[in-house]
Design an enzyme around this catalytic site. Structure first.
Site, PDB file in Angstrom:
ATOM      1  N   HIS A  60     -13.445 -14.686 -31.645  1.00  0.00           N
ATOM      2  CA  HIS A  60     -14.522 -15.188 -32.491  1.00  0.00           C
ATOM      3  C   HIS A  60     -15.040 -16.479 -31.849  1.00  0.00           C
ATOM      4  CE1 HIS A  60     -12.445 -12.920 -35.970  1.00  0.00           C
ATOM      5  NE2 HIS A  60     -13.464 -12.208 -35.532  1.00  0.00           N
ATOM      6  N   GLU A  63     -14.219 -20.253 -33.015  1.00  0.00           N
ATOM      7  CA  GLU A  63     -12.812 -20.647 -33.161  1.00  0.00           C
ATOM      8  C   GLU A  63     -12.354 -21.229 -31.827  1.00  0.00           C
ATOM      9  OE1 GLU A  63     -10.896 -17.138 -34.686  1.00  0.00           O
ATOM     10  OE2 GLU A  63     -12.245 -17.062 -36.428  1.00  0.00           O
ATOM     11  N   HIS A 153      -6.511 -17.644 -32.918  1.00  0.00           N
ATOM     12  CA  HIS A 153      -7.722 -17.822 -33.717  1.00  0.00           C
ATOM     13  C   HIS A 153      -7.656 -19.148 -34.462  1.00  0.00           C
ATOM     14  CE1 HIS A 153      -9.408 -13.602 -33.642  1.00  0.00           C
ATOM     15  NE2 HIS A 153      -8.216 -13.419 -33.119  1.00  0.00           N
ATOM     16  N   GLU A 217      -3.415 -18.000 -36.614  1.00  0.00           N
ATOM     17  CA  GLU A 217      -4.498 -18.788 -37.188  1.00  0.00           C
ATOM     18  C   GLU A 217      -4.145 -20.267 -37.019  1.00  0.00           C
ATOM     19  OE1 GLU A 217      -7.299 -17.583 -38.277  1.00  0.00           O
ATOM     20  OE2 GLU A 217      -6.746 -15.462 -38.280  1.00  0.00           O
TER      21      GLU A 217
END
Length: 346
Positions: A60, A63, A153, A217
């Protein structure tokens, strides 16, 4: 040949494909193969540890902390400040989304790793390219090597757990304690065990190549080069241990564990969440609370303390609009399995 300058790999990743020339070179005992703008493999003359590792970022485009972490790692390897003992594939994924500082251009790239895609747009092309790169990398390694893939991410929303990992489901039982212990060593706050297939990048490596894989994350999204990279020093240290050390961490505490109970899927354009779109990851609900509606269907919390992760009603029809999960306490001396549960036969 890439230089050891910090930022060089990022600059190369953002190079237009037509202006890029593949290159290979050696530094000390390492062979580098820069096969595409954001794809580079590093092969030691002799792998001193029987594992091979994929570290990916930029799937993404907004990110950015993972992109900076991967770039700094490669700069240290090129300058010989850090020499990995294992074969390594480094990826900075979605150049166009990175340049636009957006999550994706037309399609969510991290929903396209279920196999070969008809190349209708940039994301479909990229997913095919990245799947091929991972497959070629693993195929070049001895069969007895343990395969690892960490897809890095950053979260687009606030979270009760600032950093956490999601381990994808696999078709057969596999003890994921080695991955969970690695995430704990990296000071991740929680590990989430998925229970249904989802065509993410880490799922691809786990299901097609038997890799120990996870989606990590890391904090919150931020513009490129505006991240406080001190937040990620424990993760950086742990990743370097994965690339260097003969033995890996085994401790699972104090990290929290969650098991996904259901996937919220958006079946129609009438899908709506009943709670604010700004809800934090891991927001808990009372049993029986109404969570979502979809063309007359009502979805309720089935367990006390059930939490929502990645809630997002603004996804395409047919895509995941959130995960529902419950906390659990693992038995540390027993395997932790993350494969999809099998229904008992009648």
């Amino acid at each position: 040949m890439l230089t050891a300058r910090p930022g060089a790999f990022i600059d190369a990743a953002l190079t237009a494909p037509h202006a890029f020339t593949p290159d290979s070179w050696r530094v000390g005992s390492l062979t580098f193969n820069h096969s595409a703008p954001g794809i580079i493999s590093i092969q030691p003359d002799v792998a001193k540890v029987s594992r091979c590792v994929v570290l990916s970022s930029g799937i993404h485009g907004d990110e950015t902390a993972p992109i900076e972490l991967i770039d700094r790692l490669l700069a240290d390897i090129l300058s010989e400040q850090f020499i990995p003992n294992v074969p390594l594939l480094l990826i900075i994924g979605h150049a166009e989304a990175i340049k636009a500082h957006t999550r994706f251009i037309e399609n969510n790239l991290n929903r396209l790793f279920g196999g070969w895609n008809e190349e209708k747009n940039e994301e479909h092309y990229l997913a095919n390219q990245l799947q091929t790169a991972v497959s070629d990398f693993f195929a070049a390694q001895p069969d007895d090597m343990t395969r690892w893939h960490l897809d890095l991410h950053s979260a687009i929303r606030e979270s009760y757990h600032y950093m956490f990992g999601v381990i994808p489901t696999t078709p057969t039982a596999r003890d994921v304690r080695p991955m969970a212990a690695l995430l704990n060593d990296a000071k991740m706050d929680a590990t989430v065990l998925s229970q249904s297939p989802s065509p993410t990048f880490s799922w691809y490596s786990a299901n097609h190549h038997g890799a120990l894989a996870a989606t990590l994350e890391m904090g919150r999204v931020a513009p490129l080069f505006e991240n406080d990279m001190r937040e990620y020093e424990p993760l950086d240290r742990t990743l370097r241990g994965l690339l260097k050390a003969a033995t890996l961490p085994t401790e699972l505490a104090p990290m929290r564990f969650y098991r996904v109970t259901r996937t919220l899927t958006k079946h129609t354009d009438q899908f709506a969440l009943t709670f604010p779109s700004s809800a934090k990851n891991f927001t808990p609900f009372e049993q029986g609370a109404l969570l979502a509606t979809d063309q007359g269907q009502e979805i309720y919390a089935e367990h006390e303390g059930e939490v929502v992760i990645f809630p997002n009603a603004n996804v395409h029809v047919g895509h995941r609009a959130g995960l529902l999960a419950t906390p659990f306490e693992p038995t540390v001396n027993q395997p932790i399995y993350v494969h999809a549960p099998q229904k008992a036969s009648a």
